[in-house]
Enzyme design. Sequence first.
Site, PDB file in Angstrom:
ATOM      1  N   HIS A 182     -11.042   2.966   6.170  1.00 50.91           N
ATOM      2  CA  HIS A 182     -10.272   4.185   5.910  1.00 50.91           C
ATOM      3  C   HIS A 182     -11.200   5.395   5.816  1.00 50.91           C
ATOM      4  CE1 HIS A 182      -6.348   2.484   5.484  1.00 50.91           C
ATOM      5  NE2 HIS A 182      -6.648   1.720   4.442  1.00 50.91           N
ATOM      6  N   GLU A 239     -11.373  -0.880   3.065  1.00 50.49           N
ATOM      7  CA  GLU A 239     -11.383   0.449   2.436  1.00 50.49           C
ATOM      8  C   GLU A 239     -12.413   1.360   3.093  1.00 50.49           C
ATOM      9  OE1 GLU A 239      -9.040   1.342   0.491  1.00 50.49           O
ATOM     10  OE2 GLU A 239      -8.241  -0.698   0.560  1.00 50.49           O
ATOM     11  N   GLU A 241      -2.934   1.330   8.234  1.00 50.62           N
ATOM     12  CA  GLU A 241      -3.290   0.001   7.745  1.00 50.62           C
ATOM     13  C   GLU A 241      -3.715  -0.909   8.895  1.00 50.62           C
ATOM     14  OE1 GLU A 241      -3.783  -0.873   4.661  1.00 50.62           O
ATOM     15  OE2 GLU A 241      -3.237   1.171   4.103  1.00 50.62           O
TER      16      GLU A 241
END
Length: 346
Positions: free
Chosen positions: A163, A160, A251
């Site tokens: 990202h 995360e 991803e």
Amino acid sequence: MEWERDDGLRVRVLLALVVVAVMPIAFVYTLVFLVNTVGFDLLAWATDRPWNGKLVVPLWAVVPVVAGGFVVQYVFGERMALRSVGARRVSPEEEPELHATLSRLAAQADAPTPALAVSETRVPNAFTVGRRPDEATVVVTRGLLDVLDEREREAVLAHELAHVKNRDVTVMTFAYFLPTLTYMVAIAAFFVLRGVFHAAGAFEDVDGDGAKGLVAIIVVLVVSAILTLAVSALFWAGSFLLFRLLSQYREYAADRGAATITGDPLALSSALRTLDDSMSDLPDADLREQDGGLEALYVAPIDTYQFGGDRELLSSDIFPATHPSTRDRIDRLESLAAELEAASES
């Protein structure tokens, strides 16, 4: 491992931002085009006289409205996302270990430390939302905290953070503006259709010129509503397709980023396998509660089953998968781990 700049992701994010900005304007002018062609022809047929006018919507009037929509998405998008999964921000006092791990990983990644939120659903997953990298919020579910061990949780948090580091969180937040806009227009068209048919039923005894006029009005409204629904569906599908294709690439990039941050690619591959296996055992009803628009943001897919399951949610029957194959992601992470091991031995 050193953090590598992903030019492919940067180009995709830039192109996505351009498309996200242009498509709402194209949507408005497509509707204007229909009014100036089919709409006026319908009016001419209904009134038995020519309609030579033309609807003109200047760009300077459209851009502020679209920009206003993006502002609303910017201000309220994160809040709506958290509310949709029942997540709330938690303090370091409530989740000291999670906060400590997230802060440590953020320092290792040289990224701002995001806020932390927890959703009490038993579906094991995580995602990140935010207007800017320094205002991001990492959301983890109670189900994820229950099924992953400490090493796997760390890998998911690193994913995360990748990202956030890659700055793809903002574009994913904005990308939902057009689907939201077209959905609202489609709903309005649907209620117009329903109202027309309801009103038609109330005028069964009308005859003569009144009946002809009523039929003409009904035809105009029905055709207009159907065309509006069709255009809305087309733009909704196009924007959602773009959203999902960008999601797949991001991803892969976040998986590589997590391996860079932790130096342990196998931890994330283990986490992905555990999450996928855990979700395949959950009832479809639980999964559909989380399949309400944010599924492309999750660390693990919930709209398909990659390890032998045959159940699929409706969204994957129409659109490309939100995520790459989980098996492919695991294979890439295992290959990366083998490369790191070989490099350390040489």
